[in-house]
Design an enzyme around this catalytic site. Structure first.
Site, PDB file in Angstrom:
ATOM      1  N   HIS A   1       0.850  -1.199   0.000  1.00  0.00           N
ATOM      2  CA  HIS A   1       0.000   0.000   0.000  1.00  0.00           C
ATOM      3  C   HIS A   1       0.879   1.239   0.000  1.00  0.00           C
ATOM      4  CE1 HIS A   1      -3.247   2.761   1.047  1.00  0.00           C
ATOM      5  NE2 HIS A   1      -4.039   1.818   0.576  1.00  0.00           N
ATOM      6  N   ASP A   7      -7.875  -5.363  -0.689  1.00  0.00           N
ATOM      7  CA  ASP A   7      -8.358  -6.245  -1.750  1.00  0.00           C
ATOM      8  C   ASP A   7      -8.139  -7.725  -1.457  1.00  0.00           C
ATOM      9  OD1 ASP A   7      -9.338  -4.300  -3.615  1.00  0.00           O
ATOM     10  OD2 ASP A   7      -7.272  -3.636  -3.795  1.00  0.00           O
TER      11      ASP A   7
HETATM   12  N1  COA Z   1       4.127  -7.400  -4.714  1.00  0.00           N
HETATM   13  C1  COA Z   1       5.463  -7.412  -4.865  1.00  0.00           C
HETATM   14  N2  COA Z   1       6.233  -6.338  -4.687  1.00  0.00           N
HETATM   15  C2  COA Z   1       5.614  -5.198  -4.320  1.00  0.00           C
HETATM   16  C3  COA Z   1       4.238  -5.115  -4.115  1.00  0.00           C
HETATM   17  C4  COA Z   1       3.485  -6.275  -4.341  1.00  0.00           C
HETATM   18  N3  COA Z   1       2.163  -6.284  -4.175  1.00  0.00           N
HETATM   19  N4  COA Z   1       3.919  -3.866  -3.752  1.00  0.00           N
HETATM   20  C5  COA Z   1       5.052  -3.168  -3.714  1.00  0.00           C
HETATM   21  N5  COA Z   1       6.072  -3.988  -4.052  1.00  0.00           N
HETATM   22  C6  COA Z   1       7.469  -3.619  -4.134  1.00  0.00           C
HETATM   23  C7  COA Z   1       7.802  -3.078  -5.524  1.00  0.00           C
HETATM   24  O1  COA Z   1       8.182  -4.081  -6.419  1.00  0.00           O
HETATM   25  C8  COA Z   1       8.924  -2.137  -5.208  1.00  0.00           C
HETATM   26  O2  COA Z   1      10.089  -2.888  -5.010  1.00  0.00           O
HETATM   27  P1  COA Z   1      11.491  -2.364  -5.584  1.00  0.00           P
HETATM   28  O3  COA Z   1      11.720  -1.048  -4.876  1.00  0.00           O
HETATM   29  O4  COA Z   1      12.431  -3.451  -5.216  1.00  0.00           O
HETATM   30  O5  COA Z   1      11.274  -2.197  -7.057  1.00  0.00           O
HETATM   31  C9  COA Z   1       8.538  -1.555  -3.851  1.00  0.00           C
HETATM   32  O6  COA Z   1       7.710  -2.556  -3.237  1.00  0.00           O
HETATM   33  C10 COA Z   1       7.789  -0.258  -3.947  1.00  0.00           C
HETATM   34  O7  COA Z   1       6.748  -0.391  -4.912  1.00  0.00           O
HETATM   35  P2  COA Z   1       5.987   0.831  -5.582  1.00  0.00           P
HETATM   36  O8  COA Z   1       5.166   0.333  -6.703  1.00  0.00           O
HETATM   37  O9  COA Z   1       6.911   1.965  -5.834  1.00  0.00           O
HETATM   38  O10 COA Z   1       5.078   1.273  -4.354  1.00  0.00           O
HETATM   39  P3  COA Z   1       3.753   2.079  -4.454  1.00  0.00           P
HETATM   40  O11 COA Z   1       3.569   2.780  -3.185  1.00  0.00           O
HETATM   41  O12 COA Z   1       3.694   2.871  -5.683  1.00  0.00           O
HETATM   42  O13 COA Z   1       2.738   0.846  -4.614  1.00  0.00           O
HETATM   43  C11 COA Z   1       0.803  -0.379  -4.796  1.00  0.00           C
HETATM   44  C12 COA Z   1       1.542   0.725  -4.037  1.00  0.00           C
HETATM   45  C13 COA Z   1      -0.531  -0.622  -4.118  1.00  0.00           C
HETATM   46  C14 COA Z   1       0.566   0.089  -6.231  1.00  0.00           C
HETATM   47  C15 COA Z   1       1.645  -1.680  -4.791  1.00  0.00           C
HETATM   48  O14 COA Z   1       1.863  -2.111  -3.474  1.00  0.00           O
HETATM   49  C16 COA Z   1       1.043  -2.768  -5.650  1.00  0.00           C
HETATM   50  O15 COA Z   1       1.285  -2.830  -6.872  1.00  0.00           O
HETATM   51  N6  COA Z   1       0.250  -3.696  -5.021  1.00  0.00           N
HETATM   52  C17 COA Z   1      -0.397  -4.737  -5.782  1.00  0.00           C
HETATM   53  C18 COA Z   1      -1.692  -4.208  -6.366  1.00  0.00           C
HETATM   54  C19 COA Z   1      -2.719  -3.978  -5.282  1.00  0.00           C
HETATM   55  O16 COA Z   1      -2.963  -4.820  -4.441  1.00  0.00           O
HETATM   56  N7  COA Z   1      -3.356  -2.815  -5.368  1.00  0.00           N
HETATM   57  C20 COA Z   1      -4.400  -2.431  -4.449  1.00  0.00           C
HETATM   58  C21 COA Z   1      -3.969  -1.301  -3.575  1.00  0.00           C
HETATM   59  S1  COA Z   1      -5.148  -0.982  -2.294  1.00  0.00           S
END
Ligand code: COA
Length: 386
Positions: A267, A317
């Site tokens: 998140h 989710d």
């Molecule tokens: N699975 C695997 N790795 C994840 C992850 C996940 N669900 N969520 C974050 N990470 C990792 C990323 O790969 C990244 O790693 P790195 O720095 O080694 O490349 C790091 O954590 C940061 O990710 P980032 O995408 O920059 O964080 P964010 O704050 O933008 O992401 C989300 C937030 C929700 C988009 C992300 O956690 C995600 O994609 N989750 C899966 C989709 C999901 O469940 N969405 C619903 C949100 S309520």
């Protein structure tokens, strides 16, 4: 521009990719405390509301700022019941639309509703239009499923509440009290979440003084993405792909090796477990007690394995997927279910934005070339020329 900010100062600010950490506005609708992993609506924490207030009360709370007294709730319920049925002309249009992606369908129907409302542009009607959309979105989602499956259309029943009506319209039978309680809790828990991407899209839209339907069309389109609302469908796909508890560890290993994401994990704001997850799990467990518990057992093991491997906590989710699946809702309707809940939050934010509006218009740091000389078309080299 305020007098104390030099005209070029914001352009020199560091770029916050994804607007991470940027505070874009004041709001008094909900508070997401990422460090403490707490969520409250208008001052009431989820632990305080879930199981005590139904979705109708919560939608009133979000739009009006305080919980309704008994007479106010009765009037609110009557208003919602009056708005739930869809007009015959809209139903005829819905029957003729392609039954493709459910979120694309919902986005299109909301847009058509705007086209059909002769007073769509009247911004003094934002509140009544909001109540109408809160009432109608679940009807649209349930009817979409019946239409695409060539089943007889069922209208909402005045004797049923919001959650019960949805289940009745979708399945064509009276839902069990456990099913109604679970869906009602789901709707409450997903009703609002501050400046998430879809809500921000709605606020940005209405910040231009466009109409509510345009703002909600933008919000539905934004919720549709797998990093936001579609993560619930993807989480269910993931559980089905794993298939059994004993395959969890291999799945985690493979996902890590492929550098893929675990859906329903991570998140932007919460630094630990999403405060809604434990409630969703509890309601999913109550439903599983009557059916197969397989999805919950896989979920629990996956939750632990991903935590052990990557210290990633679950988000809203993750257990939404099992809960909605136990309710017999097809996985591709999970994201529209999210919209059925979040419409209250979207509308509350539209009203808050409109009440104290300023155009939302951030800056970007330009990183491309500068000062290029114009080359006439007949003297430009073809990129494919050797
Ligand atoms: N699975 C695997 N790795 C994840 C992850 C996940 N669900 N969520 C974050 N990470 C990792 C990323 O790969 C990244 O790693 P790195 O720095 O080694 O490349 C790091 O954590 C940061 O990710 P980032 O995408 O920059 O964080 P964010 O704050 O933008 O992401 C989300 C937030 C929700 C988009 C992300 O956690 C995600 O994609 N989750 C899966 C989709 C999901 O469940 N969405 C619903 C949100 S309520």
């Amino acid at each position: 521009m305020s007098a104390d900010i030099a005209p070029n100062a914001p352009a020199a600010s560091p770029v916050q990719k994804g607007l991470e950490g940027v505070v874009a506005s004041d709001t008094n609708i909900s508070d997401v405390d990422g460090a403490k992993c707490e969520l409250s609506y208008r001052g009431y924490s989820m632990d305080e509301l879930v199981g005590k207030a139904g979705y109708e009360e919560v939608s009133y709370l979000l739009l009006n700022g305080s919980l309704p007294a008994a007479a106010e709730l009765a009037a609110w319920n009557r208003e919602l019941a009056g708005h739930r049925p869809l007009e015959a002309e809209l139903l005829q249009t819905m029957e003729r639309l392609p039954f493709g992606d459910p979120m694309a369908y919902l986005r299109t129907v909301v847009s058509i509703m705007g086209l059909r409302d002769p007073q769509a542009e009247d911004l003094t009607r934002l509140r009544s239009q909001s109540i109408s959309l809160i009432a109608k979105i679940p009807t649209i989602v349930a009817l979409f499923d019946r239409l695409r499956n060539r089943r007889a259309m069922l209208g909402p029943r005045p004797d049923l509440g919001h959650a019960a009506n949805f289940l009745y319209m979708l399945h064509g039978e009276d839902p069990s009290p456990e099913a109604v309680a679970a869906l009602d809790a789901y709707f409450v828990l997903l009703a609002e979440h501050s400046f998430n991407a879809s809500t921000f899209a709605a606020r940005t839209s209405v910040g231009t003084q466009t109409d509510l339907y345009s703002a909600i069309t933008a919000a539905v389109g934004t919720l549709k993405g797998p990093l936001h609302g579609a993560a619930n469908t993807k989480a269910m796909d993931m559980l089905k792909e794993i298939g059994s508890e004993d395959r969890v560890d291999a799945f985690v290993k493979q996902t890590l090796a492929d550098h893929k994401r675990f859906m329903g994990f991570g998140h932007r704001v919460y630094k630990g477990e999403d405060p809604r997850a434990k409630h969703l799990k509890r309601y999913a467990e109550a439903l599983a007690a009557k059916g197969e518990a397989k999805w919950l057992r896989i979920s629990e093991r996956l939750q632990q394995a991903v935590w052990d491997a990557k210290k990633l906590a679950i988000n809203v989710d993750f257990y939404s997927a099992s809960l909605l699946n136990y309710l017999g809702i097809p996985a591709d309707l999970f994201t529209p279910m999210f919209a059925c809940a979040r419409i209250s939050g979207w509308c509350a934010h539209v009203l808050e934005q409109a009440a104290d509006n300023r155009l939302i218009r951030p800056l970007a740091r330009y990183t491309g070339p500068k000062g290029l000389q114009f080359v006439p078309l007949n003297r430009r080299a073809s990129p494919t020329a050797g």
